[in-house]
Design a protein around this motif. Structure first.
Motif, PDB file in Angstrom:
ATOM      1  N   ARG A   1     -25.112  -0.594  23.489  1.00 30.54           N
ATOM      2  CA  ARG A   1     -26.420  -1.151  23.865  1.00 30.54           C
ATOM      3  C   ARG A   1     -27.252  -1.476  22.625  1.00 30.54           C
ATOM      4  N   LYS A   2     -27.230  -0.579  21.631  1.00 33.10           N
ATOM      5  CA  LYS A   2     -27.980  -0.823  20.395  1.00 33.10           C
ATOM      6  C   LYS A   2     -27.429  -2.029  19.647  1.00 33.10           C
TER       7      LYS A   2
ATOM      8  N   VAL B   1     -13.729  -2.585  21.884  1.00 31.86           N
ATOM      9  CA  VAL B   1     -15.181  -2.411  21.997  1.00 31.86           C
ATOM     10  C   VAL B   1     -15.607  -1.145  21.255  1.00 31.86           C
ATOM     11  N   ALA B   2     -14.872  -0.064  21.464  1.00 25.77           N
ATOM     12  CA  ALA B   2     -15.197   1.183  20.769  1.00 25.77           C
ATOM     13  C   ALA B   2     -15.167   0.979  19.253  1.00 25.77           C
ATOM     14  N   ASP B   3     -14.138   0.287  18.773  1.00 22.41           N
ATOM     15  CA  ASP B   3     -14.008   0.031  17.347  1.00 22.41           C
ATOM     16  C   ASP B   3     -15.177  -0.799  16.816  1.00 22.41           C
ATOM     17  N   LEU B   4     -15.588  -1.797  17.568  1.00 26.55           N
ATOM     18  CA  LEU B   4     -16.684  -2.665  17.131  1.00 26.55           C
ATOM     19  C   LEU B   4     -18.005  -1.927  16.972  1.00 26.55           C
ATOM     20  N   VAL B   5     -18.164  -0.814  17.689  1.00 25.40           N
ATOM     21  CA  VAL B   5     -19.405  -0.040  17.558  1.00 25.40           C
ATOM     22  C   VAL B   5     -19.189   1.271  16.805  1.00 25.40           C
ATOM     23  N   GLY B   6     -18.038   1.368  16.107  1.00 24.63           N
ATOM     24  CA  GLY B   6     -17.811   2.489  15.197  1.00 24.63           C
ATOM     25  C   GLY B   6     -17.188   3.733  15.794  1.00 24.63           C
ATOM     26  N   PHE B   7     -16.448   3.581  16.877  1.00 19.24           N
ATOM     27  CA  PHE B   7     -15.792   4.722  17.517  1.00 19.24           C
ATOM     28  C   PHE B   7     -14.294   4.459  17.659  1.00 19.24           C
TER      29      PHE B   7
ATOM     30  N   ASN C   1     -26.251   5.261  37.249  1.00 18.56           N
ATOM     31  CA  ASN C   1     -24.841   5.464  37.560  1.00 18.56           C
ATOM     32  C   ASN C   1     -24.175   6.510  36.687  1.00 18.56           C
ATOM     33  N   LEU C   2     -24.920   7.119  35.795  1.00 19.95           N
ATOM     34  CA  LEU C   2     -24.351   8.041  34.821  1.00 19.95           C
ATOM     35  C   LEU C   2     -23.527   9.141  35.480  1.00 19.95           C
ATOM     36  N   MET C   3     -24.032   9.731  36.521  1.00 21.28           N
ATOM     37  CA  MET C   3     -23.322  10.835  37.160  1.00 21.28           C
ATOM     38  C   MET C   3     -22.126  10.345  37.979  1.00 21.28           C
ATOM     39  N   THR C   4     -22.203   9.164  38.530  1.00 20.17           N
ATOM     40  CA  THR C   4     -21.145   8.714  39.420  1.00 20.17           C
ATOM     41  C   THR C   4     -19.930   8.171  38.685  1.00 20.17           C
ATOM     42  N   ILE C   5     -20.069   7.804  37.415  1.00 21.37           N
ATOM     43  CA  ILE C   5     -18.924   7.242  36.715  1.00 21.37           C
ATOM     44  C   ILE C   5     -18.184   8.277  35.878  1.00 21.37           C
ATOM     45  N   GLY C   6     -18.586   9.536  35.958  1.00 16.60           N
ATOM     46  CA  GLY C   6     -17.863  10.582  35.252  1.00 16.60           C
ATOM     47  C   GLY C   6     -17.981  10.460  33.738  1.00 16.60           C
ATOM     48  N   THR C   7     -19.132  10.082  33.253  1.00  7.20           N
ATOM     49  CA  THR C   7     -19.322   9.870  31.829  1.00  7.20           C
ATOM     50  C   THR C   7     -19.307  11.181  31.062  1.00  7.20           C
ATOM     51  N   THR C   8     -18.569  11.199  29.973  1.00  2.00           N
ATOM     52  CA  THR C   8     -18.572  12.349  29.080  1.00  2.00           C
ATOM     53  C   THR C   8     -19.524  12.071  27.927  1.00  2.00           C
ATOM     54  N   GLU C   9     -19.755  13.091  27.110  1.00  2.00           N
ATOM     55  CA  GLU C   9     -20.651  12.902  25.967  1.00  2.00           C
ATOM     56  C   GLU C   9     -20.154  11.803  25.041  1.00  2.00           C
ATOM     57  N   GLY C  10     -18.856  11.754  24.785  1.00  3.82           N
ATOM     58  CA  GLY C  10     -18.302  10.729  23.909  1.00  3.82           C
ATOM     59  C   GLY C  10     -18.486   9.333  24.465  1.00  3.82           C
ATOM     60  N   THR C  11     -18.240   9.197  25.758  1.00  8.46           N
ATOM     61  CA  THR C  11     -18.416   7.902  26.404  1.00  8.46           C
ATOM     62  C   THR C  11     -19.878   7.482  26.347  1.00  8.46           C
ATOM     63  N   THR C  12     -20.771   8.417  26.589  1.00  8.51           N
ATOM     64  CA  THR C  12     -22.198   8.128  26.524  1.00  8.51           C
ATOM     65  C   THR C  12     -22.581   7.635  25.139  1.00  8.51           C
ATOM     66  N   ALA C  13     -22.060   8.268  24.109  1.00  8.91           N
ATOM     67  CA  ALA C  13     -22.369   7.857  22.734  1.00  8.91           C
ATOM     68  C   ALA C  13     -21.893   6.439  22.460  1.00  8.91           C
ATOM     69  N   VAL C  14     -20.720   6.086  22.940  1.00  7.04           N
ATOM     70  CA  VAL C  14     -20.202   4.729  22.751  1.00  7.04           C
ATOM     71  C   VAL C  14     -21.087   3.726  23.481  1.00  7.04           C
TER      72      VAL C  14
END
Length: 87
Positions: free
Chosen positions: A30-31, A67-73, A12-25
């Protein structure tokens, strides 16, 4: 389950309009989930709903600031000059 989520995310990566920052989060999320041993364990530890995290990982729901804060973003809004229209 994590592999299923990762594969679903890749599909779904292409269909949800993911940017590099979103991908990193999402990768960090996941980790973190894997590090906790399960999605349930990570959600229980952080006081979040499994359904919410599942939806975030699958691209069905936006990443929340918490959620972003919990994973360091952190969320950052960026503005840039408009491109001039071609005449």
């Amino acid at each position: 389950m994590i592999r299923e989520l990762a594969n679903d995310f890749k599909e779904n990566l292409m269909t949800i309009g993911t940017t590099e920052g979103t991908t990193a989060v999402l990768v960090a999320l996941r980790k973190a989930v894997e590090g906790a041993g399960s999605q349930k364990a990570w959600c229980d530890h952080n006081g979040l709903s499994e359904g919410t995290i599942s939806d975030v990982l699958r691209g069905r729901r936006d990443i929340t600031d918490r959620v972003a804060d919990l994973v360091g973003f952190e969320r950052v809004t960026v503005y840039r000059p408009k491109r001039k229209a071609k005449a």
